[in-house]
Structures are given as C-alpha cells and as structure tokens.
Design an enzyme around this catalytic site. Sequence first.
Site, PDB file in Angstrom:
ATOM      1  N   ARG A 157       3.031   5.233  54.155  1.00 24.91           N
ATOM      2  CA  ARG A 157       3.907   5.904  55.392  1.00 24.91           C
ATOM      3  C   ARG A 157       5.465   4.188  54.820  1.00 24.91           C
ATOM      4  O   ARG A 157       4.788   3.684  55.284  1.00 24.91           O
ATOM      5  CB  ARG A 157       4.013   6.069  56.705  1.00 24.91           C
ATOM      6  CG  ARG A 157       3.329   7.555  56.990  1.00 24.91           C
ATOM      7  CD  ARG A 157       2.368   8.210  57.945  1.00 24.91           C
ATOM      8  NE  ARG A 157       1.256   8.851  58.525  1.00 24.91           N
ATOM      9  CZ  ARG A 157       0.869   9.380  59.218  1.00 24.91           C
ATOM     10  NH1 ARG A 157       1.404   9.202  60.364  1.00 24.91           N
ATOM     11  NH2 ARG A 157      -0.408   9.971  59.463  1.00 24.91           N
ATOM     12  N   HIS A 168      -9.900  18.533  59.180  1.00 23.06           N
ATOM     13  CA  HIS A 168      -9.107  20.213  59.181  1.00 23.06           C
ATOM     14  C   HIS A 168     -10.366  20.689  59.410  1.00 23.06           C
ATOM     15  O   HIS A 168     -11.179  20.790  58.158  1.00 23.06           O
ATOM     16  CB  HIS A 168      -8.629  20.071  58.098  1.00 23.06           C
ATOM     17  CG  HIS A 168      -7.198  18.827  58.144  1.00 23.06           C
ATOM     18  ND1 HIS A 168      -6.868  17.614  57.564  1.00 23.06           N
ATOM     19  CD2 HIS A 168      -5.807  18.848  59.069  1.00 23.06           C
ATOM     20  CE1 HIS A 168      -5.799  16.716  57.742  1.00 23.06           C
ATOM     21  NE2 HIS A 168      -5.119  17.972  58.883  1.00 23.06           N
ATOM     22  N   LYS A 199      -1.056  21.109  71.305  1.00 15.60           N
ATOM     23  CA  LYS A 199      -2.219  19.702  71.258  1.00 15.60           C
ATOM     24  C   LYS A 199      -2.686  19.239  72.009  1.00 15.60           C
ATOM     25  O   LYS A 199      -1.905  19.086  73.513  1.00 15.60           O
ATOM     26  CB  LYS A 199      -1.480  18.569  69.615  1.00 15.60           C
ATOM     27  CG  LYS A 199      -0.499  18.176  70.009  1.00 15.60           C
ATOM     28  CD  LYS A 199       0.077  16.502  68.898  1.00 15.60           C
ATOM     29  CE  LYS A 199       1.372  16.735  70.016  1.00 15.60           C
ATOM     30  NZ  LYS A 199       2.003  15.804  69.183  1.00 15.60           N
ATOM     31  N   ASP A 234      -9.329  11.501  59.675  1.00 15.80           N
ATOM     32  CA  ASP A 234      -9.215  12.200  59.442  1.00 15.80           C
ATOM     33  C   ASP A 234      -9.721  13.044  59.105  1.00 15.80           C
ATOM     34  O   ASP A 234     -10.504  13.619  58.552  1.00 15.80           O
ATOM     35  CB  ASP A 234      -7.758  12.223  58.513  1.00 15.80           C
ATOM     36  CG  ASP A 234      -7.154  13.265  58.915  1.00 15.80           C
ATOM     37  OD1 ASP A 234      -6.851  14.114  59.628  1.00 15.80           O
ATOM     38  OD2 ASP A 234      -6.096  13.675  57.632  1.00 15.80           O
ATOM     39  N   CYS A 254      -3.550  16.664  55.352  1.00 21.26           N
ATOM     40  CA  CYS A 254      -4.037  18.096  55.733  1.00 21.26           C
ATOM     41  C   CYS A 254      -3.317  18.520  54.109  1.00 21.26           C
ATOM     42  O   CYS A 254      -3.978  20.217  54.250  1.00 21.26           O
ATOM     43  CB  CYS A 254      -2.867  18.389  56.534  1.00 21.26           C
ATOM     44  SG  CYS A 254      -2.593  17.465  57.404  1.00 21.26           S
ATOM     45  N   HIS A 279      -5.923  20.417  63.392  1.00 28.40           N
ATOM     46  CA  HIS A 279      -5.672  18.600  62.841  1.00 28.40           C
ATOM     47  C   HIS A 279      -6.905  17.861  63.623  1.00 28.40           C
ATOM     48  O   HIS A 279      -6.215  18.389  65.312  1.00 28.40           O
ATOM     49  CB  HIS A 279      -4.547  18.448  62.966  1.00 28.40           C
ATOM     50  CG  HIS A 279      -3.671  19.537  61.755  1.00 28.40           C
ATOM     51  ND1 HIS A 279      -3.011  18.411  60.892  1.00 28.40           N
ATOM     52  CD2 HIS A 279      -3.048  20.230  61.579  1.00 28.40           C
ATOM     53  CE1 HIS A 279      -2.036  19.973  60.385  1.00 28.40           C
ATOM     54  NE2 HIS A 279      -2.462  20.888  60.842  1.00 28.40           N
ATOM     55  N   GLN A 323      -7.115   6.642  58.489  1.00 28.77           N
ATOM     56  CA  GLN A 323      -7.447   7.639  59.169  1.00 28.77           C
ATOM     57  C   GLN A 323      -9.216   8.708  59.761  1.00 28.77           C
ATOM     58  O   GLN A 323     -10.175   8.575  58.534  1.00 28.77           O
ATOM     59  CB  GLN A 323      -6.309   9.306  59.851  1.00 28.77           C
ATOM     60  CG  GLN A 323      -5.469   8.483  59.834  1.00 28.77           C
ATOM     61  CD  GLN A 323      -4.440   9.004  59.996  1.00 28.77           C
ATOM     62  OE1 GLN A 323      -4.259   9.909  60.143  1.00 28.77           O
ATOM     63  NE2 GLN A 323      -3.151   9.011  61.053  1.00 28.77           N
TER      64      GLN A 323
HETATM   65 ZN   LIG Z   1      -3.684  17.167  59.588  1.00 32.40          ZN
END
Ligand SMILES: [Zn+2]
Length: 646
Positions: free
Chosen positions: A374, A396, A476, A394, A345, A522, A392
């Site tokens: 992580r 946005h 979410k 992922d 992000c 997200h 991911q």
């Molecule tokens: Zn994010």
Amino acid sequence: MSSAVTVTLNGESRVVPVGTIVRDVLNGIPSRELVAARIDGKVVDLTRKLEHDAAVEPVLADSPEGLEVIRHSTAHLMAMAVQSLYPGTQVTIGPVIEDGFFYDFAPPAPFTVEDLPKIEAKMRELAKADHKIQRTEVAREDAIRKFSAMGEKYKVEIIQGIADDHVSIYSQGDWMDLCRGPHVPSTRYLKAFKLTGVAGAYWRGDEHNAMLSRIYGTAFAGKEALEEHLKLVELARQRDHRKLGREMGLYIFDPISPGSPFYLPKGVIIFNALIDYMRRLYRRYGYDEVVTPLLFKNELFNTSGHWENFRENMFLSPDPDSETHAIDTGPDGWRHGYGLKPMNCPGHMFVYRAEKRSYRDLPLRFAEFSRLHRAERSGTLHGLMRVRAMSQDDAHIFCREDQIEDEIALNLQMVRDVYGALGFERVEFKLATMPEQHLGAAEQWQMTEAMLGNAMKRNEIAFEINPKEGAFYGPKIEIYVSDALKRKWQVATIQLDYNAPERFDLTYTNRAGAEERPVVIHRAILGSLERFIGVLIEHTGGVLPLWLAPEQVRVLSLSEKVEAYANEVAALLKREGFRAHADIRNEKLGFKVREAEMAKVPYMIVVGEREAADRSVSVRLLRGAKSNAMPLAALVEQLKKEPVPA
Ligand SMILES: [Zn+2]
Ligand SMILES: [Zn+2]
C-alpha cells in the site's frame, strides 16, 4: 417573560428563578469532582446562568468532557505563567489534544526543555492562588481594540477571522484570553499537570508563516491518574518496538525501501510461528490456503472498485507490452497498466470463479498470507505499525445467506482462541452499521446487521454499536484489544459483503438448480502481521511466550573447562526441537547474562564444573526467577511442558 425556569436533572424536574447559576442546581456533588455542567447537552461553565427551561447534567472531573475542560484550563494556566515569566511573549492558540494539550507562543526566544520546570513551578503558584476564572462577552470590535493594545497580533488576527459580533473572553487574575470555553471555576481546580515537551510549529501550520514555540503538557483530575499516565508513557518509550526490534535482532528498516521491514532470521521465526499457528487453526476450522498473484492488470481493480476508491494508495506499474511505458492514474487509467495488490479480495474472487460452484460446496473458505503493498505517505509511516509492505492472515468466506450467522459465530470463536492464546485479556467488539453512503436497501442492512449481532449474542459477546461506520458494501464487526500499556488497537475485522459477488458476477447453483449469488465474508484475525508483531512486542516488552521466542534457550558456560559440556547441552536441546545456542565466549557470566536478557531469551542455562560433573544445569528465567539447579533431563521435561497453542 416568565420569571422561573424548569430544570430537569436525573429525570426529576423543578422550578428555579431565571438567572440561577447552574452550579446551584447541582448541589450534592462535591465541588472537587465537579468541573462543568451540561445544559441541553452542551458543556458550559458552572457559573452559566439558566435563562430557559433546560435539562442539566453534571460534568465530572474524570469524565472525558471533564478532562477536556481541565486540560484546556491548564493550557490557559500555562499561558498565564509563560506571559508572567517571559514578558513580550505573545499567545496564539492552545487546544486540547489526545492525553493533554499544547499552547503555541511567539516568545522573544524559543523555549527549550530547560524552561519547563520554571514554568511548571509558576503554574503551581498561580493554581494555589485560587484565581477565579471569569467569562465575559464583549463586542468583537472592543476585543480587537483590547488585544491590539496588549500587542497580541495573533489574537487580533484570530478575532478578525470570527464572524460573530460578540466574542467571549476568559480572565483569571490580571491575565485574559480570547476563548470559547468552558473552563473550571478557579485555578485551584488544576492540581495534577506536567509539561512534557517543546517543539517548533508554524503559525497556522503554514511553513511560509512565522515559527512559533509550542509547549506540550498533560493534566488529569488527580495526581494518581497523572502518575499512572506518566508511568505508561515512560514504559511505552522503553518498549518501543523499533528499539526492542533492534536489541532483539528481529528486523531493521532502511530508507532504501521506506515502510518495509527487513526481517532478520530471528524476526522470521516470530513471523512464521504466527503463521504456523494460524495454519493449525485453519485445519481445524476448515480453511483452504491459496496463493494468488501480487501483480494484476488494473482492469481487476476497476472491477473490484479499488480503482475508483483506493488507487491513490496503490503502487502502479506500466504495461511491459506497451510502447509508451506510461502510467495513467486518471479515472480511465485502469484500461492500461498493472498494479500491486493492496488486498487479497479481488484475487480470491477469481479463485471462486475458477470452477462451477454448487450449494453443496459452500461455505468455501480461502485463506492467504501473501505480501500486500500500500502506497502510504512517507510522513505516516511508523515502524511496523504503519507500513507499505505487509502480510495479513486474510481470508474470504463464500457462503449462502443462510450460512452467514454460523460462519460469523465460528469466526468469533476463532478470534477468542487467538487472543486468549496470545495473552490479550481484554478484547472488545463493535458492530459498525450502515454508513450514509451505502449500496443496497435499508431492509437488507437491517437484516445483515441483525445477523452479525445475533452471532455475537450466540457467543455471549457484549458489543457496542459503532453507528454509520460500516463499509459501503456491508456492516462489519470490529475487534479491539487493549495492551499492557492500556492502549487500544483495532486488530481483527469481520465484514459482510454483498457487493463483490455482484461486481465479479459470482454464482452457485442452488438446490432447485437455479443460479444464486453467494455472500462474501472478509475477515482477518491478527490483521496485518507486521502491525500485530509491533503490538505484541510492545504488549510483552519483548518477553514472548516460549513458542514465539526466537531464541528459546541460551547455554552460558562459566569457564573454558566446561565448553564441551555447554555445547553438548545446546546440541541435545536442539535435537529435542528447541531453538538453543551455547555462549562459550571467554566473558564474565554477568556480561553474558545481560546480553541474553537484552535479547529476551526466556531460558538462560548456566553450566559450571559442578554441573558438568553431575550432568545437571542451573536454570535462570528471564521473568526474574533465580537460578534453580536440576538434572538435564528435568530441564527437557520442563521445556516440553511450556504451553503451545493448539
Ligand atoms: Zn477482503
Ligand atoms: Zn482557551
């Protein structure tokens, strides 16, 4: 004092004498299905007396609370059996855990798995004997005296730690235990249990204390449910993705990089096939892929809030330009040094900010598959399911407030596309709402929660509310899939965020020429690719659809005489775009087939002299169908017809 109380059950009220036992107002429910009762919401023994007006409900054997009562009662039954078989053994604690229970004992000698059948047999005998289970309340001092006399040092220590002046004791036959309860009325209610393992455990979990002997077990309302559970546990063991990953040659782990998979060539095929599939969807759904740095100045993580909330889960690095090369993990440490990104992000906020944005540009959808790191504790790492390095799917989405609902709806559609294509039939949705600690006004939360709810309703998606489980910056949608082993995994999330645009000062020019803040969504659909691959391998047992199978076809030659033909078939299939190999080793066919099965190759092609003569093949499918002769061209046609998600 009144001599009668009013009982409400199923919305109907009636008056019964004070002291009536709760079992007597629950008539009509067969006793084998009823294990406890709820009085004003609290689960209690069926023999509990009604002392005041109350709402009463039955607790059925196969309900979650009922199972808890059964499992805890089975732990008592096990302790009774253990103490009758192994005199001198002291009891400590025996709680219910997920899918079962354990009890920690201080025996003269530690238990081994060899002891379990004997204990189980004793439990069955005691269950059949139908010992009534009775609760008594005693003064704390009396309880201490009682357990001291019995030599139960640990129980005495537990009671000494209780502040109340009375404690409850449950007894069955000549055995008793300090316990809050509740329990089933008699041992005959316990008829479906199994002891599953032993382990060492320190008293109170402290390594300075004595080592105790723990026995694990599980119990269910009926034999069928128990059998079903044990079958799934065994299947999970066989399908463990770490074991299958090794057998299929997909990935390895090495202590040189804990929690970080090394993908082998075949594993990379699955990894890339999933990414390729997501990329096809991205083109259809209007996403743009970006690649942002892996390493950032910690200043970024201060702006994003990760420094404050997430830095203990981050890998930090010193600033190469600094003299000291020190890493400062304190609250002000963000002023120096670098960190590996745990999420994409913050980087995407910079991509958004790189240009001046107008209302006409929105929505902008930035996707990224980069590696993330992580710093998970080593004790929590587990194969691909819990890792320190991951990618991911992922993305946005930067949009205007009036676009939120449409964007969410599109994402939900994408979730359905993906999980349908990947063979997960059960997908569940939850709406996680405003937590205690949150940013922004309650009205804004109500509005955004309603938007997420409406988007789900538009997609005819039934959902549950997960109260107070939203992120601190917004509500979410959580998406869960159930695998073939009936386990639930949270995979996808869609989160609304009003906070990041504020922190990064993101703006766009609205129709009237004024600056406004966009909203960020997200979202990840597969979630971590690592975890997703782990779930997929266990869900399918490694039997992947053709488009994901690392090796799609293996050509097995029957003898040296057909080597050339086997190679020719494999070469032809490769030219047609399939991942095919020829196994022309001088080995027995049965051996080659077993190896191909172990590697989970979906198509095994057997060629002998007859096949070579008429340019045909014998097809043997991994999913059990027996061989089936066909011309080579027909095989190519069949392979081309195998589904590939668009
Ligand atoms: Zn994010
Ligand atoms: Zn107990």
